[in-house]
Design an enzyme around this catalytic site. Sequence first.
Site, short mmCIF file in Angstrom:
data_model
loop_
_atom_site.label_atom_id
_atom_site.label_comp_id
_atom_site.label_asym_id
_atom_site.label_seq_id
_atom_site.Cartn_x
_atom_site.Cartn_y
_atom_site.Cartn_z
N ASP A 60 -1.85 6.12 -6.45
CA ASP A 60 -2.14 5.24 -5.32
C ASP A 60 -2.18 3.79 -5.80
O ASP A 60 -2.81 3.49 -6.81
CB ASP A 60 -3.49 5.64 -4.70
CG ASP A 60 -3.83 4.81 -3.49
OD1 ASP A 60 -2.92 4.49 -2.70
OD2 ASP A 60 -5.02 4.47 -3.32
N ASP A 68 0.82 -1.20 0.00
CA ASP A 68 0.00 0.00 0.00
C ASP A 68 0.86 1.26 0.00
O ASP A 68 1.51 1.56 1.00
CB ASP A 68 -0.88 -0.02 1.26
CG ASP A 68 -1.86 1.15 1.28
OD1 ASP A 68 -2.00 1.85 0.26
OD2 ASP A 68 -2.48 1.37 2.35
#
Length: 509
Positions: free
Chosen positions: A387, A186
Amino acid sequence: MATTLKNNNSRKHNHHPFSLIIINLWLLSSSSLVGADADDQHLHPTSKHIIQTHYHTLQINSLFPASVCSTNTTPSTGSSKRQSTLEVFHRHGPCSQLGQDTDATITTPSVSEVLSHDQSRVDSIQAQVKSDSSKVKIKNTNSNPNKLKDKKANLPVQSGRSLGSGNYIVTVGLGTPTKTLSLIFDTGSDLTWTQCEPCARSCYQQQDPIFNPSASASYSNISCNSPQCSQLSGATGNKPGCSSTTCVYGIQYGDQSFSVGFFSKDKLTITATEVFPNFLFGCGQNNQGLFGNTAGLLGLGRNSLSIISQTAPKYGKYFSYCLPSTSSSTGHLTLGKSGVSRNVKFTPFASSQGTSFYFIDILSISVGGRQLPISQSVFTTAGSIIDSGTVITRLPPAAYSTMSAEFRKQMVKYKTAPAYSILDTCYDLSGLTTITIPTISFTFGGSVKVDLAPSGILLAVSTSRVCLAFAGNNNADDVAIFGNTQQKTLEVVYDVGRGNLGFGPAGCK
Ligand SMILES: *[C@@H]1O[C@H](CO)[C@@H](O)[C@H](O)[C@H]1NC(C)=O
């Protein structure tokens, strides 16, 4: 604009009570050891077609994963030479070992569930960006507190970090002897954590055996008064707690997902030659939420405590990855500079506005070689991040509607289909085997032009529902997000030390 004094504190005030409750609950019950409830083949324009530099011709079945995993090795990027490369695979699909022993209907979410979790991740990112950037603005405007007070009704409702569900997984080793853990990777968060025995309050079901700190000779707790403990506030948005003398972390991800436990250090093994003896991570004693069968999360954010910051002395905050085109092939995550192709072009990061996120500048978008007539201010008003955890790229509303209109125009020969969840530009391609779609390219700051792979343009729910894999934000000032579908097969290079983000073609299949 949610520029309020309340927003200044929203991160603290919205995050703390929740997590402190969790920490307190956990501390109260940890001594009693409440039982843990287990709970494309894409043809590049080089293919046969003649005028086709602005079109991709592809087989429809390339948009769906194959039933068996094919492992990628990409000699072009020299991955075999890299010492610090991990294989990346999608959490759901034939390359994932996760959930193969368990009921597939529980572990594999439907496309509509993926998209709805994606929206909660986006909401939570946008709330964090708003609250953090207003924090910056507050410093400049605190001479007028009344003005700020008036606006407190604009508080973002959602906060906390959200996991989303289009997650990619890597496998690392922890402890002595080394135990293997599959972690969600992440770029939108910093703290790495894994579930830990004795799961004093709760562990969800995971595929790997749960890490047992008392069985690791190199494990130690971080004490409450250490400087590392105080770094947790920045990395999690929550003040650390303290259990006797051990520092306690708590992080929540929206959707009621959270992890709370001891802040610890142990030996992290990335590959046989790449070992970090004092890696700081969360040893979770109370973990619940949408983590699938993974053992936790690997935080690649830009702030302190992320693996990128902790390994900076060795890798200089340099890493790269490639996300595979479907869940039946694999990509890579590489720490450090070795093996990065010369074809990679770099755009400067924009200011991170105090967040963990990686901000970039989108300058323009082209569909089928035509640059869309979108005013520059549409992108600068919103700002943009890249992201790894957001599935579908979110654009400012004006940019998305222009893109969708141009795409429809160039796809007019195909039968349209009803909208699906957040995707409103869909086609019924049943009965067809190949299709021709316009290319889509993004131009980033520094005039870096990036052509998306076909797998970064369309999302196939079924052959009768194949949709443009983009969505518009609700508000013109919501941050734009360059999501993981659009990053597929690209080599994405983060040179955080020098402040540059690179893109190269064909990093994996
Ligand atoms: C870490 O701290 C917790 C809480 O104080 C304690 O129960 C545990 O035994 C400690 N572990 C080690 C290895 O010191």
